[in-house]
Write an enzyme that holds these catalytic residues in place. Structure first.
Site, PDB file in Angstrom:
ATOM      1  N   THR A 190       0.852  -1.183   0.000  1.00 27.02           N
ATOM      2  CA  THR A 190       0.000   0.000   0.000  1.00 27.02           C
ATOM      3  C   THR A 190       0.884   1.228   0.000  1.00 27.02           C
ATOM      4  O   THR A 190       1.947   1.218   0.609  1.00 27.02           O
ATOM      5  CB  THR A 190      -0.860   0.034   1.274  1.00 27.02           C
ATOM      6  OG1 THR A 190      -1.747  -1.060   1.253  1.00 27.02           O
ATOM      7  CG2 THR A 190      -1.658   1.316   1.388  1.00 27.02           C
ATOM      8  N   THR A 232       2.764  -0.887  -5.500  1.00 29.87           N
ATOM      9  CA  THR A 232       1.920   0.301  -5.645  1.00 29.87           C
ATOM     10  C   THR A 232       1.430   0.390  -7.079  1.00 29.87           C
ATOM     11  O   THR A 232       2.216   0.232  -8.007  1.00 29.87           O
ATOM     12  CB  THR A 232       2.736   1.571  -5.301  1.00 29.87           C
ATOM     13  OG1 THR A 232       3.263   1.438  -3.978  1.00 29.87           O
ATOM     14  CG2 THR A 232       1.883   2.821  -5.388  1.00 29.87           C
TER      15      THR A 232
END
Length: 176
Positions: free
Chosen positions: A5, A167
Site C-alpha cells: 500500500t 503500488t
C-alpha cells in the site's frame, strides 16, 4: 499476508489531501485486487484516514479510530492518542500490523501500533511500501510548484507507482 500500500497526505494552507493506491498484494508476487479503497472519510466527513498494512488489521483500526473520534467529539489529536494507547496496551490490538494517517482541517497525524502519534514537521507524510517515494515526490512538488494538494498527492502516487512494485496507479484522493 496481504501487503503493498502507498498512502500520502499533503497539506498546503487550509487544504489537505490524502491519497492511496488501489493494489492489494498477497505474499510477494500475487496481485489480488487493483481497485481497493484505502482512504475513508470519518466523523461526518470532517476527518480523512488512510491506512497501510494488513487489510483486516487496517480496517479494524480504522473502525476503532472512528469510535474514538465519536467519543471525543471529533478532536483528532485526543482520539489519536487514545487509540494509540489502547492499541499498545490491548493484547489483541497489539498484534495488529497497520499504520494510519489521519487528517482534519488543522492537523495531519501518523498513528502507529507502537503507541506513536506523530505530527510531521513538513506538511507531507507517506506510509506503506511506496510511502517514502511518494513523500519525496510530494515534497518536491509542494516546494517547487503551485499545484494544489490534490494534484500533488495524485502525482506523488503516480511517481511512486513507477518505482514500487507494490503500488499501482489506481488512485483515490480525498480532500478537505
Amino acid at each position: 499476508m496481504f501487503r503493498g500500500t502507498t498512502i500520502v497526505a499533503v497539506r498546503r494552507g487550509d487544504r489537505v489531501s490524502v491519497a492511496g493506491d488501489g493494489q492489494v498484494t498477497f505474499g510477494d508476487s500475487t496481485i489480488l485486487k487493483h481497485g481497493a479503497k484505502k482512504i475513508r472519510r470519518l466523523y461526518n466527513g470532517e476527518v480523512i484516514v488512510g491506512f497501510a498494512g494488513s487489510v483486516a488489521d487496517a480496517m479494524t483500526l480504522s473502525q476503532k479510530f472512528e469510535e474514538k473520534l465519536e467519543q471525543y467529539g471529533g478532536n483528532l489529536k485526543r482520539a489519536a492518542v487514545e487509540l494509540a494507547q489502547e492499541w499498545r496496551k490491548d493484547k489483541i490490538l497489539r498484534k495488529l500490523e497497520a499504520l494510519l494517517i489521519a487528517a482534519d482541517k488543522k492537523d495531519t497525524l501518523l498513528i502507529s501500533g507502537t503507541g506513536e502519534v506523530i505530527e510531521p514537521d513538513e506538511d507531507v507524510i507517506g506510509i506503506g511500501s511506496g510511502g517514502n517515494y511518494a513523500m519525496a515526490a510530494a515534497l518536491a512538488l509542494r516546494y517547487n510548484t503551485d499545484l494544489d494538494t490534490e494534484e500533488i498527492a495524485r502525482k506523488a502516487l503516480e511517481i511512486a507507482s513507477k518505482i514500487c512494485v507494490y503500488t499501482n496507479n489506481n488512485i483515490t484522493v480525498e480532500t478537505l
